[in-house]
Design a protein around this motif. Structure first.
Motif, PDB file in Angstrom:
ATOM      1  N   LYS A   7       0.858  -1.190   0.000  1.00  0.00           N
ATOM      2  CA  LYS A   7       0.000   0.000   0.000  1.00  0.00           C
ATOM      3  C   LYS A   7       0.886   1.229   0.000  1.00  0.00           C
ATOM      4  O   LYS A   7       2.078   1.154   0.265  1.00  0.00           O
ATOM      5  CB  LYS A   7      -0.898   0.005   1.241  1.00  0.00           C
ATOM      6  N   LEU A   9       0.938   5.487   1.220  1.00  0.00           N
ATOM      7  CA  LEU A   9       0.375   6.675   1.875  1.00  0.00           C
ATOM      8  C   LEU A   9       1.227   7.866   1.457  1.00  0.00           C
ATOM      9  O   LEU A   9       2.450   7.760   1.398  1.00  0.00           O
ATOM     10  CB  LEU A   9       0.447   6.553   3.399  1.00  0.00           C
ATOM     11  N   TYR A  98       5.842  -4.174   9.638  1.00  0.00           N
ATOM     12  CA  TYR A  98       5.738  -4.131   8.181  1.00  0.00           C
ATOM     13  C   TYR A  98       6.787  -5.031   7.536  1.00  0.00           C
ATOM     14  O   TYR A  98       7.947  -5.021   7.924  1.00  0.00           O
ATOM     15  CB  TYR A  98       5.898  -2.699   7.671  1.00  0.00           C
ATOM     16  N   CYS A 101       8.945  -1.465   4.036  1.00  0.00           N
ATOM     17  CA  CYS A 101       8.693  -0.062   4.382  1.00  0.00           C
ATOM     18  C   CYS A 101       9.711   0.795   3.630  1.00  0.00           C
ATOM     19  O   CYS A 101      10.914   0.716   3.883  1.00  0.00           O
ATOM     20  CB  CYS A 101       8.802   0.153   5.887  1.00  0.00           C
ATOM     21  N   TYR A 122       4.382   0.437   1.848  1.00  0.00           N
ATOM     22  CA  TYR A 122       4.520  -0.536   2.922  1.00  0.00           C
ATOM     23  C   TYR A 122       3.650  -1.759   2.678  1.00  0.00           C
ATOM     24  O   TYR A 122       2.666  -1.715   1.945  1.00  0.00           O
ATOM     25  CB  TYR A 122       4.139   0.107   4.264  1.00  0.00           C
ATOM     26  N   GLU A 123       4.062  -2.846   3.311  1.00  0.00           N
ATOM     27  CA  GLU A 123       3.253  -4.057   3.327  1.00  0.00           C
ATOM     28  C   GLU A 123       3.195  -4.518   4.774  1.00  0.00           C
ATOM     29  O   GLU A 123       4.240  -4.734   5.409  1.00  0.00           O
ATOM     30  CB  GLU A 123       3.859  -5.138   2.436  1.00  0.00           C
ATOM     31  N   LYS A 124       1.986  -4.632   5.302  1.00  0.00           N
ATOM     32  CA  LYS A 124       1.790  -5.053   6.686  1.00  0.00           C
ATOM     33  C   LYS A 124       2.159  -6.525   6.852  1.00  0.00           C
ATOM     34  O   LYS A 124       1.930  -7.320   5.952  1.00  0.00           O
ATOM     35  CB  LYS A 124       0.321  -4.882   7.094  1.00  0.00           C
ATOM     36  N   GLU A 130      -1.784  -1.401  12.075  1.00  0.00           N
ATOM     37  CA  GLU A 130      -2.301  -0.112  11.597  1.00  0.00           C
ATOM     38  C   GLU A 130      -1.484   0.392  10.411  1.00  0.00           C
ATOM     39  O   GLU A 130      -0.296   0.088  10.287  1.00  0.00           O
ATOM     40  CB  GLU A 130      -2.212   0.934  12.717  1.00  0.00           C
ATOM     41  N   ASP A 131      -2.129   1.195   9.565  1.00  0.00           N
ATOM     42  CA  ASP A 131      -1.396   1.883   8.514  1.00  0.00           C
ATOM     43  C   ASP A 131      -0.419   2.856   9.186  1.00  0.00           C
ATOM     44  O   ASP A 131      -0.722   3.386  10.260  1.00  0.00           O
ATOM     45  CB  ASP A 131      -2.367   2.658   7.612  1.00  0.00           C
ATOM     46  N   THR A 133       0.218   5.840   9.487  1.00  0.00           N
ATOM     47  CA  THR A 133      -0.139   7.272   9.454  1.00  0.00           C
ATOM     48  C   THR A 133       0.630   8.060  10.508  1.00  0.00           C
ATOM     49  O   THR A 133       1.009   9.205  10.267  1.00  0.00           O
ATOM     50  CB  THR A 133      -1.652   7.474   9.648  1.00  0.00           C
TER      51      THR A 133
END
Length: 153
Positions: A7, A9, A98, A101, A122-124, A130-131, A133
């Protein structure tokens, strides 16, 4: 198990200080950041390579969400034309959450102001993480501290 996937951000902030100086700081003088913004970054060491070189490995001591943390990253890319630097985290606290990252800081000068864009790819490790943020919040706070430092000094 479902594939979580990478994902992204992004957050932007305007600064009134010189965008070139800001880019230079992250490109080849990140070890100066601990003097500029000690509440966020306590220490930055070069572990391998040269300051400002792709492939160099940098170790960071920083404070995130009120806790002292560490990160070791490798400089993946430096784009002088776009004024961007990309760091990939290879060790440290973030990798407890993650799988991947990658942080990119990009500066666009616009006359009296510059636009600083932070992107985290990132990939959890798990769905319930949590994302990042709050990590973006830290990047923006750091950006503001650097701006204030350069406007005062």
């Amino acid at each position: 198990m479902a594939h979580i996937g990478i994902k992204k951000l992004t957050r932007q902030v305007e600064i009134k200080s010189d965008g070139d100086v800001f880019h230079e700081l992250f490109r080849s003088k990140p070890h100066h950041i601990s003097n500029i913004a000690p509440t966020h970054i306590q220490n930055v060491d070069l572990h391998d390579g040269d300051w400002g070189s792709v492939g160099s490995i940098i170790f960071w001591n920083y404070t995130h969400d009120g806790k002292e943390k560490v990160a070791k990253d490798i400089i993946l890319a430096i784009d002088e034309e776009k004024k961007s630097v990309t760091f990939k985290i290879i060790e440290g606290d973030l990798l407890e959450l993650y799988k991947t990252c990658i942080l990119t800081v990009h500066v666009e000068p616009h006359g009296e102001i510059s636009l600083v864009t932070w992107t985290i790819e990132y990939e959890k490790l798990t769905e319930d993480v949590e994302d990042p943020t709050s990590l973006l919040d830290l990047c923006i706070a750091l950006t503001k501290d650097i701006e204030t430092y350069h406007l005062v000094n």
